[in-house]
Design a protein around this motif. Structure first.
Motif, PDB file in Angstrom:
ATOM      1  N   ASP A 113       3.705   7.342  -1.355  1.00  0.00           N
ATOM      2  CA  ASP A 113       5.123   7.127  -1.576  1.00  0.00           C
ATOM      3  C   ASP A 113       5.355   7.004  -3.069  1.00  0.00           C
ATOM      4  OD1 ASP A 113       7.608   5.218  -1.915  1.00  0.00           O
ATOM      5  OD2 ASP A 113       7.779   6.130   0.074  1.00  0.00           O
ATOM      6  N   SER A 114       6.003   7.982  -3.670  1.00  0.00           N
ATOM      7  CA  SER A 114       6.151   8.030  -5.123  1.00  0.00           C
ATOM      8  C   SER A 114       7.060   6.922  -5.633  1.00  0.00           C
ATOM      9  CB  SER A 114       6.680   9.400  -5.561  1.00  0.00           C
ATOM     10  OG  SER A 114       7.926   9.678  -4.945  1.00  0.00           O
ATOM     11  N   THR A 115       8.098   6.586  -4.864  1.00  0.00           N
ATOM     12  CA  THR A 115       9.007   5.523  -5.311  1.00  0.00           C
ATOM     13  C   THR A 115       8.276   4.195  -5.389  1.00  0.00           C
ATOM     14  OG1 THR A 115      10.913   6.650  -4.339  1.00  0.00           O
ATOM     15  CG2 THR A 115      11.145   4.298  -4.815  1.00  0.00           C
ATOM     16  N   SER A 116       7.495   3.893  -4.360  1.00  0.00           N
ATOM     17  CA  SER A 116       6.730   2.655  -4.359  1.00  0.00           C
ATOM     18  C   SER A 116       5.707   2.648  -5.485  1.00  0.00           C
ATOM     19  CB  SER A 116       6.033   2.478  -3.011  1.00  0.00           C
ATOM     20  OG  SER A 116       5.229   1.318  -3.009  1.00  0.00           O
ATOM     21  N   GLN A 117       5.081   3.798  -5.739  1.00  0.00           N
ATOM     22  CA  GLN A 117       4.095   3.864  -6.821  1.00  0.00           C
ATOM     23  C   GLN A 117       4.751   3.646  -8.187  1.00  0.00           C
ATOM     24  OE1 GLN A 117       1.642   7.367  -6.508  1.00  0.00           O
ATOM     25  NE2 GLN A 117       0.915   6.843  -4.453  1.00  0.00           N
ATOM     26  N   THR A 118       5.952   4.155  -8.345  1.00  0.00           N
ATOM     27  CA  THR A 118       6.680   3.916  -9.599  1.00  0.00           C
ATOM     28  C   THR A 118       7.013   2.441  -9.760  1.00  0.00           C
ATOM     29  OG1 THR A 118       7.648   6.138  -9.594  1.00  0.00           O
ATOM     30  CG2 THR A 118       8.795   4.448 -10.875  1.00  0.00           C
ATOM     31  N   ASP A 119       7.404   1.810  -8.650  1.00  0.00           N
ATOM     32  CA  ASP A 119       7.833   0.416  -8.716  1.00  0.00           C
ATOM     33  C   ASP A 119       6.668  -0.560  -8.850  1.00  0.00           C
ATOM     34  OD1 ASP A 119      10.462   1.192  -8.525  1.00  0.00           O
ATOM     35  OD2 ASP A 119      10.590   0.858  -6.349  1.00  0.00           O
ATOM     36  N   TYR A 120       5.515  -0.250  -8.207  1.00  0.00           N
ATOM     37  CA  TYR A 120       4.443  -1.240  -8.115  1.00  0.00           C
ATOM     38  C   TYR A 120       3.085  -0.728  -8.574  1.00  0.00           C
ATOM     39  CZ  TYR A 120       8.108  -2.972  -5.081  1.00  0.00           C
ATOM     40  OH  TYR A 120       9.328  -3.360  -4.592  1.00  0.00           O
ATOM     41  N   TYR A 157       0.858  -1.191   0.000  1.00  0.00           N
ATOM     42  CA  TYR A 157       0.000   0.000   0.000  1.00  0.00           C
ATOM     43  C   TYR A 157       0.891   1.237   0.000  1.00  0.00           C
ATOM     44  CZ  TYR A 157      -3.659  -3.280   1.321  1.00  0.00           C
ATOM     45  OH  TYR A 157      -4.535  -4.340   1.352  1.00  0.00           O
ATOM     46  N   ASN A 158       0.758   2.048  -1.037  1.00  0.00           N
ATOM     47  CA  ASN A 158       1.577   3.253  -1.142  1.00  0.00           C
ATOM     48  C   ASN A 158       0.742   4.520  -1.301  1.00  0.00           C
ATOM     49  OD1 ASN A 158       0.778   3.035  -3.890  1.00  0.00           O
ATOM     50  ND2 ASN A 158       2.596   1.771  -4.319  1.00  0.00           N
ATOM     51  N   ASP A 211      -7.725  15.290  13.154  1.00  0.00           N
ATOM     52  CA  ASP A 211      -7.205  14.929  11.835  1.00  0.00           C
ATOM     53  C   ASP A 211      -5.709  14.663  11.892  1.00  0.00           C
ATOM     54  OD1 ASP A 211      -9.670  15.112  10.615  1.00  0.00           O
ATOM     55  OD2 ASP A 211      -9.368  17.151   9.864  1.00  0.00           O
ATOM     56  N   GLY A 212      -5.009  15.325  12.829  1.00  0.00           N
ATOM     57  CA  GLY A 212      -3.574  15.098  12.964  1.00  0.00           C
ATOM     58  C   GLY A 212      -3.268  13.657  13.313  1.00  0.00           C
ATOM     59  N   GLU A 213      -4.073  13.067  14.184  1.00  0.00           N
ATOM     60  CA  GLU A 213      -3.840  11.664  14.529  1.00  0.00           C
ATOM     61  C   GLU A 213      -4.184  10.763  13.352  1.00  0.00           C
ATOM     62  OE1 GLU A 213      -5.186   8.263  17.764  1.00  0.00           O
ATOM     63  OE2 GLU A 213      -5.326  10.389  18.318  1.00  0.00           O
ATOM     64  N   ALA A 214      -5.226  11.118  12.591  1.00  0.00           N
ATOM     65  CA  ALA A 214      -5.548  10.349  11.386  1.00  0.00           C
ATOM     66  C   ALA A 214      -4.379  10.388  10.404  1.00  0.00           C
ATOM     67  CB  ALA A 214      -6.820  10.890  10.741  1.00  0.00           C
ATOM     68  N   LEU A 215      -3.752  11.548  10.265  1.00  0.00           N
ATOM     69  CA  LEU A 215      -2.594  11.680   9.379  1.00  0.00           C
ATOM     70  C   LEU A 215      -1.427  10.841   9.888  1.00  0.00           C
ATOM     71  CD1 LEU A 215      -1.279  13.061   6.921  1.00  0.00           C
ATOM     72  CD2 LEU A 215      -0.614  14.935   8.475  1.00  0.00           C
ATOM     73  N   ASP A 216      -1.200  10.844  11.197  1.00  0.00           N
ATOM     74  CA  ASP A 216      -0.127  10.027  11.764  1.00  0.00           C
ATOM     75  C   ASP A 216      -0.356   8.546  11.477  1.00  0.00           C
ATOM     76  OD1 ASP A 216       1.157  12.248  12.771  1.00  0.00           O
ATOM     77  OD2 ASP A 216       0.312  12.061  14.785  1.00  0.00           O
ATOM     78  N   GLN A 217      -1.595   8.099  11.628  1.00  0.00           N
ATOM     79  CA  GLN A 217      -1.883   6.692  11.351  1.00  0.00           C
ATOM     80  C   GLN A 217      -1.646   6.372   9.876  1.00  0.00           C
ATOM     81  OE1 GLN A 217      -5.677   3.778  11.111  1.00  0.00           O
ATOM     82  NE2 GLN A 217      -5.378   4.688  13.137  1.00  0.00           N
ATOM     83  N   ALA A 218      -2.065   7.273   8.984  1.00  0.00           N
ATOM     84  CA  ALA A 218      -1.833   7.050   7.562  1.00  0.00           C
ATOM     85  C   ALA A 218      -0.343   6.946   7.265  1.00  0.00           C
ATOM     86  CB  ALA A 218      -2.467   8.182   6.751  1.00  0.00           C
ATOM     87  N   GLY A 219       0.455   7.815   7.875  1.00  0.00           N
ATOM     88  CA  GLY A 219       1.899   7.768   7.664  1.00  0.00           C
ATOM     89  C   GLY A 219       2.513   6.489   8.173  1.00  0.00           C
ATOM     90  N   TRP A 220       2.052   6.020   9.320  1.00  0.00           N
ATOM     91  CA  TRP A 220       2.590   4.765   9.860  1.00  0.00           C
ATOM     92  C   TRP A 220       2.254   3.600   8.950  1.00  0.00           C
ATOM     93  CZ3 TRP A 220       1.187  -0.072  11.292  1.00  0.00           C
ATOM     94  CH2 TRP A 220       2.125  -0.804  12.031  1.00  0.00           C
ATOM     95  N   LEU A 221       1.002   3.518   8.492  1.00  0.00           N
ATOM     96  CA  LEU A 221       0.597   2.414   7.631  1.00  0.00           C
ATOM     97  C   LEU A 221       1.349   2.449   6.298  1.00  0.00           C
ATOM     98  CD1 LEU A 221      -3.237   2.461   8.337  1.00  0.00           C
ATOM     99  CD2 LEU A 221      -1.652   0.627   8.944  1.00  0.00           C
ATOM    100  N   LYS A 222       1.551   3.644   5.772  1.00  0.00           N
ATOM    101  CA  LYS A 222       2.315   3.752   4.530  1.00  0.00           C
ATOM    102  C   LYS A 222       3.740   3.246   4.723  1.00  0.00           C
ATOM    103  CE  LYS A 222       4.593   7.210   3.512  1.00  0.00           C
ATOM    104  NZ  LYS A 222       6.026   7.628   3.616  1.00  0.00           N
TER     105      LYS A 222
END
Length: 391
Positions: free
Chosen positions: A263-270, A246-247, A285-296
């Motif tokens: 993640d642009s590198t991952s999107q280019t690769d996959y 998931y990127n 929303d800040g915590e939602a953004l943090d969770q998105a960053g961790w999962l990415k």
């Protein structure tokens, strides 16, 4: 050979939620047991644990309408059941739940041998049948407090809970009308990135998202591998595919704005591969953004994934039975396979146990990569290289 002594008990004569059940020992009739708890993958929701048992019914005790049966008129769905094993004078609870069904039948060996197959589920099924209706609803509170309030609505005893102090606060719900209790808890645990499950003794466990960063989960409880001195495993299942790449991760809280990271590198690769979660319950929303960053960060790249290992404790009884009987969800282990240059730590995500009265015992653990969850510690690790920021 030294086998565990297995005790199977059913609380025929007491209510399912009784604080002190009155147990009846049915162990002598048990032919085989299969237990499933946990989940296959760390992104999955934990569903209700299940046990399936086959019992001899030559006594007729398990026919619900047999007036001469020892347990009549209490051979009923919903009765509480407990399966435990004792090895070297230590007792381990393997499953505690509630009987879902009694399926009567026969074995043809050589005549008709009456048997009954019991299917039992743990408390999560009870939660799946509970609708929350409250004109006030739940206040803003920590995730563990929310879990506790839902269990209160189920009238589940406070003594049968073990809830970590959570990292996240959850929004107030407002009035609740026919809200499924289990669905609400599953959304709460996704908002926290923690887990809710039922342990072998029947207690409800809530582990917050930092639980695996603390004792006893910081170091491996045992090493399973090829070399001398390492615990032996029978089989291992691997995945090396694109299923969990998931990127482009998008997290939206209830009442908030979608938070997206990529993640642009991952999107280019996959190619672009999206993971979306909506209507989560965190307060900012800040915590939602943090969770998105961790999962990415966790899922932007493929990896050789060890899915599960199989343990046959009879191969080394003294060492393996205590592990098979005691290890639970989140237990950390090291797995090594020299041929694959594998030497990594994993957390147990799911547990399967299959055993019978003839001494066969097989355990399978579904696992997730523990090292991928390492976080930045000032002065000891490289941020963005070996670790990532926690939240």
């Amino acid at each position: 050979m030294s086998f565990p002594s297995v005790l199977t008990r059913i609380a025929f004569s007491t209510a399912p939620f009784a604080a002190t059940p009155t147990w009846s020992d049915v162990s002598t009739d048990v032919m085989s047991v299969s237990i499933r708890r946990g989940r296959q993958h760390e992104l999955d929701r934990i569903e209700a644990g299940m046990a399936t048992l086959t019992l001899l019914n030559t006594s007729g005790n398990y026919w619900p309408d047999n007036t001469g049966g020892a347990y009549t008129p209490n051979v009923l769905p919903g009765k509480r059941i407990n399966i435990r094993a004792t090895y070297n004078a230590v007792t381990y609870d393997l499953f505690t739940g509630f009987i879902e069904s009694w399926k009567h039948g026969f074995l043809a060996v050589p005549g008709k041998l009456p048997i009954v197959t019991i299917t039992a589920v743990d408390l999560l099924k009870n939660l799946s049948r509970l609708l929350l209706n409250d004109g006030t609803g739940y206040a803003q509170q920590r995730t563990d407090q929310r879990v506790g309030e839902v269990l209160d609505d189920l009238v589940w005893p406070a003594a049968n809970r073990d809830l970590n102090v959570a990292q996240s606060n959850l929004i107030a719900t407002g009035a609740l009308a026919n809200v499924n209790a289990l669905s609400h808890l599953q959304t709460a645990q996704e908002s926290e990135l923690g887990i809710v499950f039922v342990a072998g003794d029947g207690d409800v466990q809530f582990q917050d998202r930092h639980a695996r960063l603390k004792s006893p989960y910081l170091t491996a409880s045992a090493i399973f591998g090829d070399d001398a001195g390492e615990q032996k495993y029978q089989d291992a299942e691997f995945n090396y595919d694109d299923q969990y790449i998931y990127n482009d991760v998008r997290i939206t809280r209830s009442g908030g704005t979608e938070q997206a990271v990529s993640d642009s590198t991952s999107q280019t690769d996959y190619g672009k591969r999206s993971l979306s979660r909506t209507e989560l319950l965190m307060t900012t929303d800040g915590e939602a953004l943090d969770q998105a960053g961790w999962l990415k960060g966790r899922f932007k790249d493929p990896a050789l994934r060890l899915r599960s290992i199989v343990i046959l404790p009879l191969k080394d009884e003294a060492n393996l039975y205590p592990k098979v009987l005691s290890y639970d969800i989140s237990t950390r282990i090291t797995v090594r396979l020299n041929a694959a240059s594998l030497d990594k730590d994993y957390h147990i995500e799911g547990i399967q146990q299959d055993f019978d009265r003839n001494g066969h015992w097989e355990a399978r653990w579904q696992v997730s990569d523990a090292e991928a969850q390492q976080y930045f510690i000032l002065g000891t690790s490289q941020l963005g290289t070996t670790t990532r920021l926690a939240y």
